[in-house]
Design a protein around this motif. Structure first.
Motif, mmCIF file in Angstrom:
data_model
loop_
_atom_site.group_PDB
_atom_site.id
_atom_site.type_symbol
_atom_site.label_atom_id
_atom_site.label_comp_id
_atom_site.label_asym_id
_atom_site.label_seq_id
_atom_site.Cartn_x
_atom_site.Cartn_y
_atom_site.Cartn_z
ATOM 1 N N UNK A 61 0.829 -1.206 0.000
ATOM 2 C CA UNK A 61 0.000 0.000 0.000
ATOM 3 C C UNK A 61 0.862 1.255 0.000
ATOM 4 N N UNK A 62 1.956 1.210 0.758
ATOM 5 C CA UNK A 62 2.852 2.366 0.797
ATOM 6 C C UNK A 62 3.497 2.610 -0.562
ATOM 7 N N UNK A 63 3.860 1.556 -1.257
ATOM 8 C CA UNK A 63 4.501 1.712 -2.558
ATOM 9 C C UNK A 63 3.550 2.340 -3.577
ATOM 10 N N UNK A 64 2.275 1.928 -3.549
ATOM 11 C CA UNK A 64 1.275 2.524 -4.448
ATOM 12 C C UNK A 64 1.124 4.007 -4.146
ATOM 13 N N UNK A 65 1.057 4.327 -2.845
ATOM 14 C CA UNK A 65 0.894 5.724 -2.434
ATOM 15 C C UNK A 65 2.100 6.562 -2.830
ATOM 16 N N UNK A 66 3.301 6.040 -2.619
ATOM 17 C CA UNK A 66 4.521 6.785 -2.929
ATOM 18 C C UNK A 66 4.677 6.991 -4.439
ATOM 19 N N UNK A 67 4.239 6.015 -5.221
ATOM 20 C CA UNK A 67 4.299 6.171 -6.681
ATOM 21 C C UNK A 67 3.387 7.317 -7.125
ATOM 22 N N UNK A 68 2.202 7.411 -6.518
ATOM 23 C CA UNK A 68 1.294 8.520 -6.815
ATOM 24 C C UNK A 68 1.929 9.851 -6.422
ATOM 25 N N UNK A 102 5.102 8.786 6.619
ATOM 26 C CA UNK A 102 5.234 10.233 6.428
ATOM 27 C C UNK A 102 6.661 10.608 6.064
ATOM 28 N N UNK A 103 7.632 9.988 6.713
ATOM 29 C CA UNK A 103 9.042 10.294 6.409
ATOM 30 C C UNK A 103 9.352 9.965 4.948
ATOM 31 N N UNK A 104 8.822 8.858 4.458
ATOM 32 C CA UNK A 104 9.056 8.469 3.067
ATOM 33 C C UNK A 104 8.315 9.409 2.114
ATOM 34 N N UNK A 107 10.062 12.730 1.802
ATOM 35 C CA UNK A 107 11.267 12.613 0.986
ATOM 36 C C UNK A 107 10.911 12.654 -0.505
ATOM 37 N N UNK A 108 9.808 11.998 -0.867
ATOM 38 C CA UNK A 108 9.372 11.970 -2.264
ATOM 39 C C UNK A 108 8.857 13.338 -2.706
ATOM 40 N N UNK A 109 8.040 13.972 -1.848
ATOM 41 C CA UNK A 109 7.403 15.237 -2.217
ATOM 42 C C UNK A 109 8.324 16.445 -2.087
ATOM 43 N N UNK A 110 9.190 16.407 -1.081
ATOM 44 C CA UNK A 110 10.010 17.577 -0.794
ATOM 45 C C UNK A 110 9.291 18.616 0.046
ATOM 46 N N UNK A 111 8.138 18.236 0.620
ATOM 47 C CA UNK A 111 7.354 19.129 1.476
ATOM 48 C C UNK A 111 6.862 18.343 2.691
ATOM 49 N N UNK A 112 6.641 19.018 3.827
ATOM 50 C CA UNK A 112 6.125 18.311 5.001
ATOM 51 C C UNK A 112 4.704 17.814 4.791
ATOM 52 N N UNK A 113 4.385 16.695 5.418
ATOM 53 C CA UNK A 113 3.032 16.126 5.386
ATOM 54 C C UNK A 113 2.488 16.155 6.800
#
Length: 504
Positions: A61-68, A102-104, A107-113
């Protein structure tokens, strides 16, 4: 003032909503105080369905979310931090390993979540909906069915009056009642009854206040309105009579896989019966006769929230002021503590790498609220204040920001122990809050006499494990109590391997 406060208003704004069912992003331009949408993106991620039996997000689930998020990241790359807000909702509120995701994601977005509480989600949804509707008079009821929670709001114009977030959503109800894809009368009845039970908590309060119009603002409600129109049961609105007819047809159809015959998109078919059951429960429990659909939602609310901060109409300032009044804070003393804290902050912020708008904001607001616990008891009032800030519904604040505020209030006096920072997983956050806590402690200490005098002309220098303070000549000689307080503080900090030097 920080550099962020003095910078020109950003040209573009972006809001990202990490929902339990879908992730959405909207990019807009701010023109004379009005938001003009430039681009919308959305993907069905179903993060809520990726929670295992222990409420941990699975790696898949995390991988799908991070790809998005990697696709979203390309669009917002290079935008200033104050122009972007990224929030997580119910799935991340309940996920036990949310901090790792959230940490991952950051890192992908470059902005805080930031994870927002249910009522804060409801406030933002209402803000988004109210800006997309005509400026009519009278109260309106807004309902938003998400993947893991459903928000109910009553408000007038742009101000919400009642806010509630209930723990039921189209993904969680699908998993519980329609996982096999069947739509039987028994399954539908059980799902609607469950929804009605959840609504018992708010039914009397909401019906007593009342409303003149009802509005739905989620994908589930949009899909239901579309189906009713396709069946020519309504002209695009949602009525109780049409809902009852659709309920009969869904049960007769018997299979979610056949919902394409009604015009339901393939990616929404599995969750459509669940969303319908929740909305049916709301219609029956709250006495809704008719509802219209509005396009605004959480992400639009986030955009208007960003715009408000840029235009110095920050709802968080109103929240802080309301807390000061509610808990009878000595505002003159709080202001003196804040002024002293900022005198220290301006000299050490660069050395401690605290130069962000958020660092300054949390320091200022912690100073204004450091004594709210006195209303409960003088004994251990710093702990009472921290509890209030950690667990109250604070409009405009994320859960992480409330945690940071609570940490500074909890640590502004007495022992400076590791327990103050328990539950803060990020080493970077612990470091940052440790320094902000030291500044708060010193500001409170220097205003111990409560005579509201201006802070002295201090000279400070800092490194990672020490702080040197030089006071004007004779200043401490004339204030022996302050000198004693500083010596005690030096001992408190020394126990945590931090050296405080006074006039050395």
């Amino acid at each position: 003032m920080t550099a962020a406060n003095n910078a020109p208003a950003p040209e573009l704004l972006a809001a990202i909503d990490l929902g339990s069912n879908s992730f959405h992003m909207v990019v807009a331009r701010l023109v004379h105080g009005e938001i003009r949408t430039l681009e919308k993106m959305g993907e069905k991620v179903q993060l809520g369905a990726g929670l295992d039996a222990g409420n941990n997000l699975t790696e898949a689930a995390q991988q799908i979310a991070l790809a998005c998020l990697s696709r979203f990241a390309q669009r917002i790359s290079g935008m200033p931090p104050e122009a972007v807000q990224v929030v997580g909702t119910n799935a991340l509120r309940v996920a036990r390993n949310a901090h790792r995701f959230l940490a991952r994601a950051e890192q992908v977005l470059g902005f805080p979540v930031e994870i927002i509480a249910g009522r804060e989600e409801a406030r933002l949804i209402y803000l988004g909906v109210s800006h997309t509707l005509s400026d009519d008079t009278g109260r309106r009821l807004v309902v938003d069915i998400g993947g893991g929670s459903t928000e109910f709001i009553i408000g007038e114009r742009f101000e919400a009056q009642e806010l509630e977030s209930l723990h039921m959503g189209c993904v969680s109800f699908r998993n519980r009642y329609f996982e096999d894809g069947k739509i039987s009368r028994r399954q539908m009845d059980r799902a609607i009854t469950h929804g009605a039970q959840e609504l018992l908590n708010i039914r009397h309060r909401f019906r007593s206040l009342g409303w003149q119009s009802a509005v739905g603002s989620s994908g589930s409600i949009k899909a239901i309105a579309s189906v009713l129109a396709n069946l020519k049961l309504t002209n695009g609105s949602i009525t109780l009579e049409a809902m009852r007819e659709l309920r009969r047809r869904l049960v007769d159809m018997g299979q979610a896989s056949r919902l394409g015959e009604l015009g339901v998109r393939p990616d929404r078919q599995s969750i459509f019966p669940a969303g319908f059951a929740i909305l049916m429960a709301a219609f029956e429990s709250l006495g809704i006769e008719e509802m219209t659909y509005a396009d605004g939602a959480l992400r639009e609310g986030l955009l208007y929230d960003i715009a408000g901060r840029i235009q110095h109409e920050d709802v968080r300032d109103r929240t802080i002021q309301a807390l000061q009044e509610r808990y009878h804070v000595d505002q003159q003393h709080a202001q003196a503590v804040e002024d002293t804290a900022m005198t220290i902050y301006e000299q050490v912020a660069d050395q401690w790498q605290l130069r962000t708008a958020a660092d300054e904001e949390v320091l200022r607001w912690a100073c204004r609220l450091h004594e709210i616990g006195l209303t409960i008891s003088h004994s251990q009032y710093h702990k009472h204040g921290a509890y209030l800030l950690r667990y109250s519904d604070l409009p405009g604040f994320s859960q992480q920001f409330q945690r940071d505020l609570a940490t500074l209030v909890r640590g502004h006096r007495r022992k400076f122990s590791p327990a103050i920072f328990e539950g803060i997983d990020s080493e970077e956050d612990r470091r940052r809050l440790r320094y902000l806590c030291i500044i708060t402690r010193l500001a409170v200490l220097l205003q111990h006499s409560r005579n509201h005098e201006a802070p002295p002309e201090l000279s400070l220098s800092a490194d990672t494990a020490s702080l040197s303070i030089r006071f004007p000549e004779q200043w401490l000689d004339e204030r022996p109590l302050t000198l004693a307080d500083l010596e005690n503080e030096r001992d408190y900090l020394a126990r945590q391997d931090f050296k405080l030097r006074i006039n050395e």
